[in-house]
Write a protein that holds these residues in place. Structure first.
Motif, PDB file in Angstrom:
ATOM      1  N   GLU A  41       0.828  -1.219   0.000  1.00 13.55           N
ATOM      2  CA  GLU A  41       0.000   0.000   0.000  1.00 13.55           C
ATOM      3  C   GLU A  41       0.856   1.259   0.000  1.00 13.55           C
ATOM      4  OE1 GLU A  41      -3.989  -1.526   2.402  1.00 13.55           O
ATOM      5  OE2 GLU A  41      -2.336  -0.676   3.530  1.00 13.55           O
ATOM      6  N   HIS A  94     -14.359   4.857   0.069  1.00 15.90           N
ATOM      7  CA  HIS A  94     -15.040   3.965  -0.857  1.00 15.90           C
ATOM      8  C   HIS A  94     -16.281   4.669  -1.380  1.00 15.90           C
ATOM      9  CE1 HIS A  94     -13.068   0.893   1.929  1.00 15.90           C
ATOM     10  NE2 HIS A  94     -12.458   0.753   0.775  1.00 15.90           N
ATOM     11  N   ASP A 309     -11.304   2.680  -4.557  1.00 23.91           N
ATOM     12  CA  ASP A 309     -10.725   3.707  -3.696  1.00 23.91           C
ATOM     13  C   ASP A 309     -10.790   5.056  -4.390  1.00 23.91           C
ATOM     14  OD1 ASP A 309      -9.775   2.223  -1.363  1.00 23.91           O
ATOM     15  OD2 ASP A 309      -8.455   1.210  -2.779  1.00 23.91           O
ATOM     16  N   LYS A 343      -0.456  -1.536  -6.582  1.00 22.11           N
ATOM     17  CA  LYS A 343      -1.484  -1.669  -5.543  1.00 22.11           C
ATOM     18  C   LYS A 343      -2.263  -2.983  -5.652  1.00 22.11           C
ATOM     19  CE  LYS A 343      -3.853   0.316  -2.138  1.00 22.11           C
ATOM     20  NZ  LYS A 343      -4.813  -0.704  -1.801  1.00 22.11           N
ATOM     21  N   HIS A 379     -16.540  -3.329   2.923  1.00 25.56           N
ATOM     22  CA  HIS A 379     -15.773  -2.127   2.601  1.00 25.56           C
ATOM     23  C   HIS A 379     -16.679  -0.951   2.241  1.00 25.56           C
ATOM     24  CE1 HIS A 379     -11.889  -4.134   3.017  1.00 25.56           C
ATOM     25  NE2 HIS A 379     -12.543  -5.186   2.586  1.00 25.56           N
TER      26      HIS A 379
HETATM   27  C1  BGC Z   1      -9.130  -0.516   0.635  1.00 25.17           C
HETATM   28  C2  BGC Z   1      -7.820  -0.954   0.013  1.00 25.17           C
HETATM   29  C3  BGC Z   1      -6.855  -1.375   1.112  1.00 25.17           C
HETATM   30  C4  BGC Z   1      -7.499  -2.447   1.968  1.00 25.17           C
HETATM   31  C5  BGC Z   1      -6.612  -2.979   3.069  1.00 25.17           C
HETATM   32  C6  BGC Z   1      -9.650  -1.549   1.597  1.00 25.17           C
HETATM   33  O1  BGC Z   1     -10.736  -1.034   2.302  1.00 25.17           O
HETATM   34  O2  BGC Z   1     -10.089  -0.262  -0.340  1.00 25.17           O
HETATM   35  O3  BGC Z   1      -7.254   0.071  -0.746  1.00 25.17           O
HETATM   36  O4  BGC Z   1      -5.641  -1.798   0.564  1.00 25.17           O
HETATM   37  O5  BGC Z   1      -8.658  -1.906   2.558  1.00 25.17           O
HETATM   38  O6  BGC Z   1      -6.118  -1.981   3.883  1.00 25.17           O
END
Ligand code: BGC
Length: 422
Positions: A41, A94, A309, A343, A379
């Motif tokens: 990340e 999100h 994201d 990513k 998420h």
């Molecule tokens: C995000 C990702 C992130 C992941 C783990 C998710 O909610 O959308 O970008 O890498 O969480 O941290």
């Protein structure tokens, strides 16, 4: 600052977006808030920063990332800051409920609709994501950096080979549990989970739920046309409970990326995790197919759980000009091509150069193009924060008592109270 009319805000946005920033740049800074702190990340975030720095060299970036996968620790910090009138200039969000209900509705965000025109994003970003999930009252409130696929089952190729396990292009639950049994009899925990933050287990459940109820069931469930105590949902809960028998014993002590590390080290064979896991493999220089492989989480081939994201523009952003320049940078082709290969996500723009992406990304882009997009609940896209929290709590309780009725009833109640997706 007095409340601005949307029209005036728009006018200012147009003026600002055309104004040269360089004159004041030296004293400028930009605070970017996210939860991107794992190896993969932060490498990807750095790539976003580098593209921005090239475009806007005088601005000092303040990286306000708060550790904790899935934003479990970051979001409460952000809420406190927003409620206290101390927003970062821009923050990760999100689309869907999280963006619109938690940030837009209370007035924390300024629309960036105009950037979709000035930078031709109207053409570059797929309408259904932009229009439906980031728009309120015809104003758009974020720009996407990338799109993750949530329903991926990763595996350690060599460990599976050593144990005579072959994974094809798709996997059923029966095939999955047969592999788990083989590994178990060889003394290997088949399934690696890192649920020191409970969302990782909630995501395992989310993926399993989709595998049982399918895309139509998902739509029905979140529209209230199927109940959380439906026999099919309970069937998913049963499978989720069964998975616990094959899990790494230290799962509750690990973060999601530590669990992925166990997979890399051959301590566990599989991990069901969003494709930010790919960022960890890449960061560790592992080779796809040779060292690690992937398949859709059992039963979910043909569906793409969307975990996108985006970045927002704070209302009364302390460094508004720099924030707008940041958003323009995030939405640029260059940034999308620099960020996403590191990513694990795919670019949200449709006009990127596909040859810049590796095999996993090609697979995911292909899936995105043809599979059913499914909004993630874990998420923040499919349901309000209250329901997302209730799901996390119900999963925590279920890991302790393994009581399917309690699990189902808790979610029936939570759905009634928070009315997801209405
Ligand atoms: C995000 C990702 C992130 C992941 C783990 C998710 O909610 O959308 O970008 O890498 O969480 O941290």
């Amino acid at each position: 600052m007095p409340n601005r009319s949307p029209l005036k805000a728009l006018a200012i946005l147009v003026v600002v977006s055309q104004a040269p920033f360089c004159a004041k740049a030296a004293e400028n800074s930009l605070e970017v808030f996210s939860w991107w702190t794992s190896g993969g990340e932060s490498a990807a975030l750095d790539a976003l920063f580098n593209v921005y720095k090239k475009r806007d060299p005088g601005v000092e970036i303040v990286n306000a990332a708060v550790a904790g996968g899935g934003g479990s620790a970051a979001r409460p910090v952000l809420q406190t800051r927003l409620a206290g009138g101390n927003p970062p200039d821009t923050w990760q969000s999100h689309p869907g409920w999280e963006l619109l209900d938690q940030y837009v509705e209370p007035g924390y965000c300024e629309p960036i609709t105009e950037l979709y025109k000035s930078d031709d994003w109207d053409k570059a970003f797929p309408k259904e994501l932009v229009v439906d999930l980031m728009t309120k009252d015809r104003k758009i409130y974020a720009v996407l950096a990338g799109i993750h696929r949530g329903n991926v089952l990763w595996y350690n190729t060599k460990l599976l080979e050593q144990n005579g396990i072959k994974v094809g292009g798709q996997m059923t639950f029966d095939q999955f549990f047969a592999a788990c049994d083989k590994l178990k009899s060889a003394g290997i925990p088949a399934l690696g989970v890192g649920d020191s933050d409970i969302w990782a287990s909630a995501q395992l459940f989310e993926n399993t739920l989709l595998g049982v109820i399918g895309p139509k069931g998902w739509t029905d469930l979140f529209a209230g046309a199927m109940q959380w105590d439906d026999p099919k949902v309970k069937e998913a809960m049963k499978l989720f409970a069964k998975m616990q028998e094959y899990m790494n014993p230290d799962h509750a002590a690990l973060s999601w990326d530590q669990a992925i590390k166990e997979l890399m080290e051959g301590k566990v064979a599989f991990s069901s995790m969003g494709d930010w896991a790919d960022g960890e493999f890449l960061k560790a220089n592992l080779k796809e197919r040779e060292d690690f492989g992937w398949v859709s989480h059992p039963g979910t081939a043909g569906s793409f759980i969307v975990i996108a994201d985006g970045f927002t523009l704070a209302r009364r952003a302390p460094h508004r000009e720099a924030a707008i320049a940041w958003l323009k940078s995030v939405g640029s082709r260059e940034a999308q091509e620099a960020f996403n290969p590191l990513k694990g996500s795919i670019p949200a723009r449709t006009d990127v150069d596909h040859s810049k992406f590796d095999g996993y990304h090609q697979w995911s882009m292909d899936s995105f193009a043809k599979d059913k997009p499914i909004p993630s609940c874990v998420h923040g896209e499919a349901a309000p924060a209250a329901f997302q929290q209730a799901l996390n709590d119900a999963v925590t309780a279920f890991l302790m008592d393994k009581n399917i009725d309690n699990f189902a009833n808790a979610l029936v109640l939570a759905a009634k109270q928070s009315e997801p997706a209405k």
